[in-house]
Design a protein around this motif. Structure first.
Motif, mmCIF file in Angstrom:
data_model
loop_
_atom_site.group_PDB
_atom_site.id
_atom_site.type_symbol
_atom_site.label_atom_id
_atom_site.label_comp_id
_atom_site.label_asym_id
_atom_site.label_seq_id
_atom_site.Cartn_x
_atom_site.Cartn_y
_atom_site.Cartn_z
ATOM 1 N N ALA A 35 0.856 -1.178 0.000
ATOM 2 C CA ALA A 35 0.000 0.000 0.000
ATOM 3 C C ALA A 35 0.898 1.235 0.000
ATOM 4 O O ALA A 35 1.660 1.458 0.940
ATOM 5 C CB ALA A 35 -0.910 0.007 1.216
ATOM 6 N N CYS A 36 0.808 2.016 -1.057
ATOM 7 C CA CYS A 36 1.663 3.199 -1.211
ATOM 8 C C CYS A 36 0.797 4.446 -1.126
ATOM 9 O O CYS A 36 -0.084 4.664 -1.963
ATOM 10 C CB CYS A 36 2.398 3.147 -2.541
ATOM 11 S SG CYS A 36 3.534 1.741 -2.649
ATOM 12 N N VAL A 37 1.053 5.255 -0.121
ATOM 13 C CA VAL A 37 0.231 6.420 0.188
ATOM 14 C C VAL A 37 1.004 7.692 -0.135
ATOM 15 O O VAL A 37 2.204 7.792 0.125
ATOM 16 C CB VAL A 37 -0.177 6.411 1.678
ATOM 17 C CG1 VAL A 37 -1.027 7.630 2.013
ATOM 18 C CG2 VAL A 37 -0.931 5.120 2.019
ATOM 19 N N ARG A 38 0.310 8.656 -0.714
ATOM 20 C CA ARG A 38 0.850 9.992 -0.955
ATOM 21 C C ARG A 38 0.058 11.005 -0.162
ATOM 22 O O ARG A 38 -1.134 10.836 0.078
ATOM 23 C CB ARG A 38 0.765 10.384 -2.430
ATOM 24 C CG ARG A 38 1.802 9.769 -3.333
ATOM 25 C CD ARG A 38 1.522 10.138 -4.786
ATOM 26 N NE ARG A 38 1.101 11.517 -4.960
ATOM 27 C CZ ARG A 38 0.129 11.898 -5.798
ATOM 28 N NH1 ARG A 38 -0.501 11.007 -6.528
ATOM 29 N NH2 ARG A 38 -0.181 13.168 -5.913
ATOM 30 N N GLY A 39 0.740 12.065 0.255
ATOM 31 C CA GLY A 39 0.079 13.183 0.918
ATOM 32 C C GLY A 39 0.784 14.461 0.559
ATOM 33 O O GLY A 39 1.344 14.588 -0.531
ATOM 34 N N THR A 40 0.766 15.422 1.481
ATOM 35 C CA THR A 40 1.485 16.667 1.271
ATOM 36 C C THR A 40 2.291 16.996 2.514
ATOM 37 O O THR A 40 1.932 16.602 3.620
ATOM 38 C CB THR A 40 0.530 17.837 0.970
ATOM 39 O OG1 THR A 40 -0.379 17.998 2.067
ATOM 40 C CG2 THR A 40 -0.240 17.590 -0.309
ATOM 41 N N TYR A 41 3.379 17.729 2.311
ATOM 42 C CA TYR A 41 4.194 18.225 3.414
ATOM 43 C C TYR A 41 4.641 19.632 3.046
ATOM 44 O O TYR A 41 5.350 19.818 2.050
ATOM 45 C CB TYR A 41 5.403 17.326 3.656
ATOM 46 C CG TYR A 41 6.356 17.862 4.705
ATOM 47 C CD1 TYR A 41 6.041 17.753 6.063
ATOM 48 C CD2 TYR A 41 7.539 18.489 4.346
ATOM 49 C CE1 TYR A 41 6.888 18.262 7.031
ATOM 50 C CE2 TYR A 41 8.397 18.998 5.306
ATOM 51 C CZ TYR A 41 8.073 18.881 6.646
ATOM 52 O OH TYR A 41 8.916 19.396 7.599
ATOM 53 N N GLU A 42 4.170 20.619 3.828
ATOM 54 C CA GLU A 42 4.491 22.024 3.546
ATOM 55 C C GLU A 42 4.219 22.366 2.089
ATOM 56 O O GLU A 42 5.059 22.935 1.387
ATOM 57 C CB GLU A 42 5.941 22.329 3.943
ATOM 58 C CG GLU A 42 6.183 22.194 5.445
ATOM 59 C CD GLU A 42 7.579 22.585 5.862
ATOM 60 O OE1 GLU A 42 8.441 22.756 4.959
ATOM 61 O OE2 GLU A 42 7.814 22.727 7.074
ATOM 62 N N HIS A 43 3.032 21.948 1.632
ATOM 63 C CA HIS A 43 2.526 22.246 0.287
ATOM 64 C C HIS A 43 3.292 21.512 -0.822
ATOM 65 O O HIS A 43 3.144 21.848 -2.000
ATOM 66 C CB HIS A 43 2.527 23.756 0.021
ATOM 67 C CG HIS A 43 1.843 24.564 1.074
ATOM 68 N ND1 HIS A 43 0.487 24.497 1.289
ATOM 69 C CD2 HIS A 43 2.345 25.428 2.003
ATOM 70 C CE1 HIS A 43 0.163 25.303 2.284
ATOM 71 N NE2 HIS A 43 1.266 25.873 2.746
ATOM 72 N N ARG A 44 4.091 20.521 -0.452
ATOM 73 C CA ARG A 44 4.793 19.704 -1.445
ATOM 74 C C ARG A 44 4.178 18.311 -1.511
ATOM 75 O O ARG A 44 3.753 17.752 -0.487
ATOM 76 C CB ARG A 44 6.271 19.557 -1.068
ATOM 77 C CG ARG A 44 7.101 20.809 -1.252
ATOM 78 C CD ARG A 44 8.541 20.534 -0.898
ATOM 79 N NE ARG A 44 9.131 19.465 -1.706
ATOM 80 C CZ ARG A 44 10.354 18.977 -1.517
ATOM 81 N NH1 ARG A 44 11.108 19.454 -0.536
ATOM 82 N NH2 ARG A 44 10.818 18.005 -2.301
#
Length: 300
Positions: free
Chosen positions: A53-62
């Motif tokens: 399971a590969c999850v993407r999100g954001t970090y400081e708008h990246r």
């Protein structure tokens, strides 16, 4: 092949659970409930890569990847390589967040010097011994015991009851009153959205909830669940500020009544907020599970 990501749905739970099973998880986010209910806050999307399971999100708008969740180290490495290639093909510098010590050690053993490791103290998870917080023994907890004694004298008719569907409107009302005192209303709205998602799937998710009542009035509630065989994680904990000591009592009773068979409790991070950091340190954690951000050496 281009990777296609989608929102995390409740129907994805069996796959995530299989990926998470059998490992010790240092990060409270490595849990389906956490990923599912807080997916609007970060926000999270995911795809499957060769059983991971590969999850993407954001970090400081990246745009940022989370470490792949998989049953084996090799599956994690394979999925990580695919994610790196995915970002490279899109011309986006690779960034991985929510990385714990065990992932850092895995990557450094497999790919020495490939990543630059950046400590993220604000995201460190606070770990406590369940017995310490349930019993509050010793001089270092004398202040907490005093809070509890004061609370019990002022509120002699206090009881902790299991969360059921009947309590959900009361919990949301209590949350709204709690949020009214917060400066960051956007965060409160996102937290409420996650709470509603958790309540909407009370029977399907693995957390247990409890509600604190004083003289028939709900004054607090909390949700928690096992993260692994030794550790329970607390997803959310809210109480009425006007009842001095309610948070301490709620925390203690929840552990006493539900989680004494576990060794550790993960109370998540302080998000860099000074007040929250002071409060979490006042309970004397036995450890901090540090988090890191990883970038590629070749891209710096």
């Amino acid at each position: 092949m281009n990777l296609q990501f989608k929102k995390i749905e409740i129907s994805d739970k069996p796959f995530f659970d299989a990926c998470l099973a059998g490992r010790k998880h240092e990060n409270i986010f490595f849990n389906f409930t956490s990923l599912y209910i807080w997916q609007d806050w970060d926000p999270f999307v995911w795809t499957e890569i060769d059983g991971a399971a590969c999850v993407r999100g954001t970090y400081e708008h990246r745009d940022a990847a989370l470490p792949p969740l998989a049953a084996t180290d090799q599956a994690i490495l394979n999925a990580t390589e695919r994610m790196i290639q995915h970002y490279r093909a899109r011309g986006i510098p690779f960034l991985m967040t929510e990385v714990t010590d065990s992932y850092v050690q895995l990557y450094q053993a497999a790919w020495p010097d490939r990543f630059r490791v950046h400590e993220y103290r604000a995201g460190a998870n606070y770990i406590y011994r369940v017995e310490d917080l349930a019993l509050l023994r010793g001089r270092r907890y004398s202040g907490k015991r005093n809070h509890i004694h004061q609370f019990k004298r002022a509120n002699p008719e206090t009881v902790l009851l299991p969360l059921t569907e009947r309590e959900i409107p009361l919990c949301l009302g209590l949350f709204d009153e709690w949020a009214r005192h917060k400066e960051n209303q956007l965060d409160s709205k996102l937290e409420r959205k996650g709470l509603v998602r958790a309540f909407d799937h009370l029977a399907e998710l693995d957390y247990q909830g409890a509600c604190l009542y004083s003289s028939g009035r709900m004054i607090g509630f909390t949700l928690g669940e096992p993260l692994d065989a030794e550790t329970v994680g607390i997803h959310i904990e809210k109480a009425d500020y006007s009842y001095h000591g309610a948070f301490t009592v709620l925390n203690q009773l929840f552990l006493q009544n539900y989680w004494m068979n576990y060794t550790y409790v993960n109370r998540a991070e302080d998000m860099g907020e000074e007040g929250m950091r002071i409060a979490k340190l006042s309970y004397h954690p036995c450890g901090l599970n540090m988090k890191y951000n990883l970038t590629l050496q070749e891209e710096e």
